[in-house]
Design an enzyme around this catalytic site. Structure first.
Site, PDB file in Angstrom:
ATOM      1  N   TRP A 167       3.057  -0.153  -3.008  1.00 26.03           N
ATOM      2  CA  TRP A 167       3.036  -0.510  -4.425  1.00 26.03           C
ATOM      3  C   TRP A 167       2.164  -1.743  -4.620  1.00 26.03           C
ATOM      4  CZ3 TRP A 167       6.423   1.513  -8.480  1.00 26.03           C
ATOM      5  CH2 TRP A 167       7.140   2.640  -8.062  1.00 26.03           C
ATOM      6  N   ILE A 222       0.973  -6.148   1.965  1.00 25.28           N
ATOM      7  CA  ILE A 222       1.391  -4.788   1.595  1.00 25.28           C
ATOM      8  C   ILE A 222       2.828  -4.818   1.087  1.00 25.28           C
ATOM      9  CG2 ILE A 222       1.681  -2.420   2.381  1.00 25.28           C
ATOM     10  CD1 ILE A 222      -0.183  -2.955   4.670  1.00 25.28           C
ATOM     11  N   ASP A 223       3.012  -4.420  -0.178  1.00 22.64           N
ATOM     12  CA  ASP A 223       4.349  -4.296  -0.739  1.00 22.64           C
ATOM     13  C   ASP A 223       4.804  -2.847  -0.565  1.00 22.64           C
ATOM     14  OD1 ASP A 223       4.258  -6.941  -1.527  1.00 22.64           O
ATOM     15  OD2 ASP A 223       3.435  -6.456  -3.505  1.00 22.64           O
ATOM     16  N   VAL A 224       5.938  -2.659   0.097  1.00 24.45           N
ATOM     17  CA  VAL A 224       6.401  -1.323   0.488  1.00 24.45           C
ATOM     18  C   VAL A 224       7.735  -1.002  -0.169  1.00 24.45           C
ATOM     19  CG1 VAL A 224       7.045   0.131   2.444  1.00 24.45           C
ATOM     20  CG2 VAL A 224       5.232  -1.566   2.713  1.00 24.45           C
TER      21      VAL A 224
END
Length: 253
Positions: free
Chosen positions: A142, A129-131
């Site tokens: 994102w 998970i890119d946050v």
């Protein structure tokens, strides 16, 4: 106390290794096979390799290059980037990849997450998970290398992924990537409290003390880092490095 895992995270772009700052301005740092050989010598426990352009370029993983890297890697290897099907995953496992990290594919195809966990085992599947934080302080997920804002709440998304059966969740802070300013401990604390699935924190590490702080405050069991393992000194000279077992034992035992 379980051993705290400290994992170098290498970014693949084409056939070379690069390091980014906030997912931008990629700087070439060397050949991936040579870097893996050095990490072998330093007796690193495991390694994460992420192809940062595969999904954006709508291409599959570079299986030939991954095979070359895996054949030289004497530690568990995790790979992410361009993985979009069960066949991609089967092929990567056959090449010697131990864990596969799903990012955009996990978001757009939740069925792939469930099927891969059922077929290969949860311990072989990582959700990434890119946050990124908004101007108003809200966190959002994102995808596509930080190019596409899904507007999804990362805590709720992580809860869904945990229910789908992933073995670990790699949480990468876009805002802290490459800054070496420390992890977003406050956010990691919220994430750790929300899900039972083990978290790998990524984005912002500049030294081991940053990791110690996240262990103490957010109870994070594993850390991935790039810049602190490929740069040295204030001028960020390229130097592949890794702390000794003695240093790790003194800080995390």
């Amino acid at each position: 106390m379980l051993k705290t895992r400290i994992i170098p995270c290498l970014l693949l772009r084409g056939r070379g290794l690069y390091k980014t700052v906030k997912f931008k301005d990629p700087t070439y740092v060397g050949d991936p096979v040579n870097a893996v050989k050095i990490f072998n010598e330093k007796e690193v426990d495991e390694l994460i390799l992420l192809d940062i352009t595969a999904t954006q370029e709508k291409r599959e993983p570079n299986f030939e290059l991954i095979e070359d890297i895996a054949s030289e890697c004497f530690m568990p290897l995790s790979y992410g980037g361009g993985v979009a099907s069960m066949e991609h995953m089967r092929r990567l496992y056959r090449l010697g990849v131990e864990k596969i990290s799903l990012n955009a594919a996990a978001f757009t195809n939740r069925r792939l997450v469930q099927e891969s966990c059922a077929a290969f085992g949860s311990s072989s599947v990582i959700a990434s998970i890119d946050v990124k934080k908004t101007f108003l302080g809200k966190y959002e997920v994102w995808i596509n290398g930080g190019k596409t804002n899904t507007k999804e709440d990362p805590i709720r998304y992580a809860e869904d992924l945990s229910k789908a059966g992933v073995g670990e969740i790699l949480v990468n802070s876009v805002d802290r990537d490459g800054t070496m300013s420390g992890y977003d401990v406050a956010f990691l604390e919220k994430m750790s409290a929300a899900v039972d699935t083990p978290i790998i924190a990524c984005g912002g590490a500049g030294n081991l003390q940053h990791m110690r702080e996240a262990v103490d405050k957010a109870h994070v069991p594993a850390f991935a880092a790039g810049s602190m393992f490929v740069f040295h000194g204030k001028h960020r000279a390229v130097l592949i490095n890794y702390p000794s077992q003695k240093e790790l034992d003194q800080l995390f035992s």
